[in-house]
Design an enzyme around this catalytic site. Structure first.
Site, PDB file in Angstrom:
ATOM      1  N   LYS A   1       0.718   3.325  15.305  1.00 35.11           N
ATOM      2  CA  LYS A   1       0.517   2.664  16.316  1.00 35.11           C
ATOM      3  C   LYS A   1       1.745   1.642  16.936  1.00 35.11           C
ATOM      4  O   LYS A   1       1.961   1.438  17.922  1.00 35.11           O
ATOM      5  CB  LYS A   1      -0.681   1.867  16.637  1.00 35.11           C
ATOM      6  CG  LYS A   1      -0.946   0.951  15.652  1.00 35.11           C
ATOM      7  CD  LYS A   1      -2.123   1.111  14.705  1.00 35.11           C
ATOM      8  CE  LYS A   1      -2.082   0.253  13.478  1.00 35.11           C
ATOM      9  NZ  LYS A   1      -3.126   0.648  12.385  1.00 35.11           N
TER      10      LYS A   1
ATOM     11  N   VAL B   1      -4.762   5.178  17.520  1.00 29.97           N
ATOM     12  CA  VAL B   1      -5.835   4.393  17.950  1.00 29.97           C
ATOM     13  C   VAL B   1      -7.230   5.013  17.608  1.00 29.97           C
ATOM     14  O   VAL B   1      -7.545   5.922  17.662  1.00 29.97           O
ATOM     15  CB  VAL B   1      -5.529   4.607  19.629  1.00 29.97           C
ATOM     16  CG1 VAL B   1      -6.686   3.460  20.086  1.00 29.97           C
ATOM     17  CG2 VAL B   1      -4.515   4.127  20.071  1.00 29.97           C
TER      18      VAL B   1
ATOM     19  N   GLY C   1      -8.690   5.291  14.797  1.00 32.48           N
ATOM     20  CA  GLY C   1      -9.119   6.170  13.695  1.00 32.48           C
ATOM     21  C   GLY C   1      -9.475   7.709  13.902  1.00 32.48           C
ATOM     22  O   GLY C   1      -8.818   8.698  14.320  1.00 32.48           O
TER      23      GLY C   1
ATOM     24  N   GLU D   1      -4.393  -4.222   7.709  1.00 37.07           N
ATOM     25  CA  GLU D   1      -2.892  -4.211   7.819  1.00 37.07           C
ATOM     26  C   GLU D   1      -2.384  -4.780   6.583  1.00 37.07           C
ATOM     27  O   GLU D   1      -2.965  -5.852   6.148  1.00 37.07           O
ATOM     28  CB  GLU D   1      -2.237  -4.650   8.945  1.00 37.07           C
ATOM     29  CG  GLU D   1      -2.734  -3.929  10.325  1.00 37.07           C
ATOM     30  CD  GLU D   1      -2.300  -2.483  10.304  1.00 37.07           C
ATOM     31  OE1 GLU D   1      -1.386  -2.033  10.508  1.00 37.07           O
ATOM     32  OE2 GLU D   1      -3.568  -1.865  10.309  1.00 37.07           O
TER      33      GLU D   1
ATOM     34  N   ASP E   1      -2.526  -5.877  16.509  1.00 41.63           N
ATOM     35  CA  ASP E   1      -2.852  -4.368  16.030  1.00 41.63           C
ATOM     36  C   ASP E   1      -3.578  -4.027  17.220  1.00 41.63           C
ATOM     37  O   ASP E   1      -3.283  -2.916  18.042  1.00 41.63           O
ATOM     38  CB  ASP E   1      -3.713  -4.387  14.716  1.00 41.63           C
ATOM     39  CG  ASP E   1      -4.176  -3.050  14.553  1.00 41.63           C
ATOM     40  OD1 ASP E   1      -3.432  -2.165  14.185  1.00 41.63           O
ATOM     41  OD2 ASP E   1      -5.275  -2.613  14.873  1.00 41.63           O
TER      42      ASP E   1
ATOM     43  N   LYS F   1      -2.746  -1.061  20.242  1.00 46.08           N
ATOM     44  CA  LYS F   1      -3.543  -0.008  20.766  1.00 46.08           C
ATOM     45  C   LYS F   1      -3.998   0.127  22.159  1.00 46.08           C
ATOM     46  O   LYS F   1      -4.057   1.174  22.774  1.00 46.08           O
ATOM     47  CB  LYS F   1      -5.064  -0.099  19.792  1.00 46.08           C
ATOM     48  CG  LYS F   1      -4.677   0.351  18.340  1.00 46.08           C
ATOM     49  CD  LYS F   1      -5.534  -0.043  17.333  1.00 46.08           C
ATOM     50  CE  LYS F   1      -5.624   0.155  15.897  1.00 46.08           C
ATOM     51  NZ  LYS F   1      -6.399  -0.300  15.084  1.00 46.08           N
TER      52      LYS F   1
HETATM   53  P1  NAP Z   1      -0.411   2.895   2.932  1.00 49.83           P
HETATM   54  O1  NAP Z   1      -1.767   3.334   2.423  1.00 49.83           O
HETATM   55  O2  NAP Z   1       0.321   1.744   2.882  1.00 49.83           O
HETATM   56  O3  NAP Z   1       0.701   4.206   2.649  1.00 49.83           O
HETATM   57  C1  NAP Z   1       2.113   4.303   3.124  1.00 49.83           C
HETATM   58  C2  NAP Z   1       2.591   5.394   2.058  1.00 49.83           C
HETATM   59  O4  NAP Z   1       3.993   5.871   2.751  1.00 49.83           O
HETATM   60  C3  NAP Z   1       2.691   5.209   0.670  1.00 49.83           C
HETATM   61  O5  NAP Z   1       2.550   6.509   0.040  1.00 49.83           O
HETATM   62  C4  NAP Z   1       4.436   4.735   0.589  1.00 49.83           C
HETATM   63  O6  NAP Z   1       4.784   5.052  -0.694  1.00 49.83           O
HETATM   64  C5  NAP Z   1       4.980   5.396   1.593  1.00 49.83           C
HETATM   65  N1  NAP Z   1       5.861   4.758   2.108  1.00 49.83           N
HETATM   66  C6  NAP Z   1       5.966   3.657   2.842  1.00 49.83           C
HETATM   67  N2  NAP Z   1       7.335   3.296   3.267  1.00 49.83           N
HETATM   68  C7  NAP Z   1       7.903   4.053   2.613  1.00 49.83           C
HETATM   69  C8  NAP Z   1       9.535   4.044   2.665  1.00 49.83           C
HETATM   70  N3  NAP Z   1      10.076   3.328   3.322  1.00 49.83           N
HETATM   71  N4  NAP Z   1       9.917   5.404   2.224  1.00 49.83           N
HETATM   72  C9  NAP Z   1       9.214   6.121   1.386  1.00 49.83           C
HETATM   73  N5  NAP Z   1       7.899   6.095   1.477  1.00 49.83           N
HETATM   74  C10 NAP Z   1       7.390   5.045   2.109  1.00 49.83           C
HETATM   75  O7  NAP Z   1      -0.411   3.110   4.584  1.00 49.83           O
HETATM   76  P2  NAP Z   1      -1.685   4.005   5.232  1.00 49.83           P
HETATM   77  O8  NAP Z   1      -3.003   2.889   5.418  1.00 49.83           O
HETATM   78  O9  NAP Z   1      -1.706   5.270   4.919  1.00 49.83           O
HETATM   79  O10 NAP Z   1      -1.019   3.889   6.812  1.00 49.83           O
HETATM   80  C11 NAP Z   1      -0.154   4.856   7.219  1.00 49.83           C
HETATM   81  C12 NAP Z   1       0.041   4.823   8.906  1.00 49.83           C
HETATM   82  O11 NAP Z   1      -1.077   5.185   9.385  1.00 49.83           O
HETATM   83  C13 NAP Z   1       0.245   3.632   9.536  1.00 49.83           C
HETATM   84  O12 NAP Z   1       1.190   3.570  10.431  1.00 49.83           O
HETATM   85  C14 NAP Z   1      -0.976   2.729   9.697  1.00 49.83           C
HETATM   86  O13 NAP Z   1      -0.992   1.747  10.804  1.00 49.83           O
HETATM   87  C15 NAP Z   1      -1.605   4.144  10.140  1.00 49.83           C
HETATM   88  N6  NAP Z   1      -3.221   4.148  10.226  1.00 49.83           N
HETATM   89  C16 NAP Z   1      -3.804   3.670   9.012  1.00 49.83           C
HETATM   90  C17 NAP Z   1      -5.088   3.752   9.152  1.00 49.83           C
HETATM   91  C18 NAP Z   1      -5.912   3.341   7.985  1.00 49.83           C
HETATM   92  O14 NAP Z   1      -7.043   3.497   7.967  1.00 49.83           O
HETATM   93  N7  NAP Z   1      -5.298   3.216   6.851  1.00 49.83           N
HETATM   94  C19 NAP Z   1      -5.914   4.227  10.523  1.00 49.83           C
HETATM   95  C20 NAP Z   1      -5.127   4.522  11.527  1.00 49.83           C
HETATM   96  C21 NAP Z   1      -3.782   4.465  11.219  1.00 49.83           C
HETATM   97  P3  NAP Z   1       4.182   4.714  -2.133  1.00 49.83           P
HETATM   98  O15 NAP Z   1       2.970   5.385  -2.174  1.00 49.83           O
HETATM   99  O16 NAP Z   1       5.083   5.228  -3.087  1.00 49.83           O
HETATM  100  O17 NAP Z   1       3.652   3.429  -2.097  1.00 49.83           O
HETATM  101  N1  HSE Z   2      -6.006  -2.404  10.539  1.00 50.01           N
HETATM  102  C1  HSE Z   2      -6.450  -1.349  11.313  1.00 50.01           C
HETATM  103  C2  HSE Z   2      -7.960  -1.862  11.624  1.00 50.01           C
HETATM  104  C3  HSE Z   2      -6.639  -0.250  10.817  1.00 50.01           C
HETATM  105  O1  HSE Z   2      -8.431  -2.700  11.017  1.00 50.01           O
HETATM  106  O2  HSE Z   2      -8.249  -1.098  12.671  1.00 50.01           O
HETATM  107  C4  HSE Z   2      -6.490   0.989  11.588  1.00 50.01           C
HETATM  108  O3  HSE Z   2      -5.659   1.121  12.576  1.00 50.01           O
END
Ligand code: NAP
Ligand code: HSE
Length: 430
Positions: free
Chosen positions: A106, A133, A135, A191, A202, A206
């Site tokens: 986002k 947005v 999830g 985050e 955040d 969205k």
């Molecule tokens: P995360 O758990 O921190 O995972 C990030 C992944 O990307 C890890 O595997 C990390 O590698 C890799 N990475 C990060 N920076 C990198 C770089 N510069 N070069 C190579 N690899 C890199 O993040 P996440 O929670 O999955 O979120 C990912 C995206 O989805 C974000 O944009 C977030 O805002 C969005 N999002 C997340 C959620 C949620 O519930 N988590 C919901 C909606 C949207 P390593 O494993 O080696 O550390």
């Molecule tokens: N930090 C975000 C939240 C993750 O709490 O909604 C999903 O976008």
């Protein structure tokens, strides 16, 4: 028609692992629906020494993004690495090399979505971002397809799971703010820098994405009025409850002939409003359309598998378009120049909690301020405060403009301490 479609997965964290799991566990169903096999060919990670529990072959992992972006056999890039600069550069490079792109980011879509969508159009590539947005809630497709025939007039959303989790735990379990935030972080909702959650950034991002789609325009992050959780004072949740309101961190956007208004802030919702009972990390988006009337989508706003569901659905959409040879046909670019409503046209009911000196005439002076601004009050209540010579005054207005509210605040400052003030939303549906 291809028998296999290759995916380059950028990131293998919470969301990336969920994507791999769904592609693996639902493989047969997906193959059937796509008429092809979607295969994760390469995965970008940052730390090659991290232990990975996965069914993927270790040889697919790389720390070199160019190995993925420059691989001509990869059809779809799935960006789930997060961050802004590197992620945006990766999306841009993927589109420039003619690959389809799916992202959950986002931050990137709110800041540069318009430019990236233009690039995708030029390149005749798809750029899908359902997971950016709310999830697991299919809100982007609902706005683009399901409600495409309608004219959206307002949209209210609990679009940040972390702040909703914190407010729920504080209200229902008497947890402190710090403990609730620590728990949200431990559960993977927050985050990397949770100030983006609690300060409203955040949710603002969205709301930029949702409002741009809802009103077919390009809303900027700077257009969103943002107040974070810091504005909430001790005792406000309980006080709101005494008046029949629930406090929520709410994204709201409204459009009428005067323009668009977008805000993220703690607001009071009547307890009977459907959004008031959305608790914990759950998200919901409440939409009003001219024709459909009111409709609400509800579901998990964060977490591995819910978010990955949206990502995989985007992958499937890109696969289907690949099979049909129709990628990059989003149909239409934003239609309208955005016009922002002036404060004099942004109406709401307002709730004020004031600390006043408990002396003759002060109440009259305060109510005079409201009447001089032509701001009509619907209720006034005085509470004794813990310090004997002071009292707390709670005032609730009828609908007034934000301009009137700002004028009132300016005048009150000399007479009373403004402990807190909130907009009251959703009264019409109460
Ligand atoms: P995360 O758990 O921190 O995972 C990030 C992944 O990307 C890890 O595997 C990390 O590698 C890799 N990475 C990060 N920076 C990198 C770089 N510069 N070069 C190579 N690899 C890199 O993040 P996440 O929670 O999955 O979120 C990912 C995206 O989805 C974000 O944009 C977030 O805002 C969005 N999002 C997340 C959620 C949620 O519930 N988590 C919901 C909606 C949207 P390593 O494993 O080696 O550390
Ligand atoms: N930090 C975000 C939240 C993750 O709490 O909604 C999903 O976008």
């Amino acid at each position: 028609m291809k028998n296999a479609i290759s995916i380059g997965l950028l990131g293998f964290g919470t969301v990336g692992q969920g994507v791999a799991k769904i592609l693996h566990q639902h493989q047969q169903d997906l193959n059937h629906k796509l008429g092809a096999e979607a295969i994760i060919k390469r995965v970008l990670i940052k730390d090659k020494n991290k232990e990975r529990i996965t069914t993927l072959d270790p040889s697919v992992f790389t720390v070199d993004i160019d190995e993925i972006l420059n691989d001509p056999s990869i059809d779809i890039i799935v960006e789930v690495m997060g961050g802004i600069q590197e992620a945006e550069a990766a999306i841009e490079a993927a589109l420039k090399s003619g690959k389809q792109v799916v992202t959950a980011n986002k931050d990137v879509m709110a800041e540069s979505g318009n430019e990236l969508m233009k690039l995708a159009d030029e390149q005749k590539c798809d750029l899908f971002y359902e997971a950016s947005v709310a999830g697991g809630i299919p809100i982007i497709r609902t706005l683009q397809d399901g409600l495409a025939s309608d004219r959206i007039t307002s949209l209210m959303g609990i679009v940040n799971g972390t702040t909703n989790f914190i407010l729920t735990k504080m209200k229902k379990e008497n947890m402190t703010y710090d403990d609730a935030l620590a728990e949200a972080t431990r559960l993977g909702y927050a985050e990397a820098d949770p100030s983006a959650d609690v300060d409203g950034l955040d949710a603002a991002r969205k709301m930029v994405i949702l409002s741009s789609l809802a009103y077919s325009t390009v809303v900027d992050l700077a257009d969103v009025r943002v107040r974070g959780m810091k504005e909430i004072r001790d005792g406000d949740l309980e006080l709101a409850a005494q008046f029949g309101y629930t406090m929520k961190m709410l994204g709201s956007s409204k459009k009428d002939e005067a323009g668009i208004e977008v805000a993220v802030e703690p607001v009071l919702l009547p307890d009977s409003h459907p959004l008031a009972s959305v608790n914990n990390e759950f998200n919901a988006v409440y939409i009003h359309g001219d024709a459909v009337g009111e409709t609400m989508l509800y579901g998990p706003g964060a977490g591995s598998l819910p978010t990955a569901t949206s990502v995989v659905s985007d992958i499937m959409a890109a696969c289907r378009n690949l099979q049909l040879g129709v990628n990059g046909k989003r149909g239409h670019a934003p239609q309208h120049e955005r016009v922002l409503k002036p404060d004099s046209h942004c109406d709401a009911n307002y709730f004020y909690r004031l600390l006043i000196k408990d002396e003759v005439g002060v109440l009259a002076r305060i109510t005079n301020i409201f009447s001089h601004q032509n701001a009509s009050l619907q209720s006034v209540m005085q509470h004794p405060s813990e310090t004997g010579d002071h009292a707390e005054l709670i005032l609730l207005t009828h609908r007034i403009s934000r301009q009137q509210h700002l004028n009132v605040i300016g005048k009150l400052e000399g007479i009373a301490e403004i402990i807190s003030h909130y907009r009251v939303e959703g009264e019409e549906s109460a």
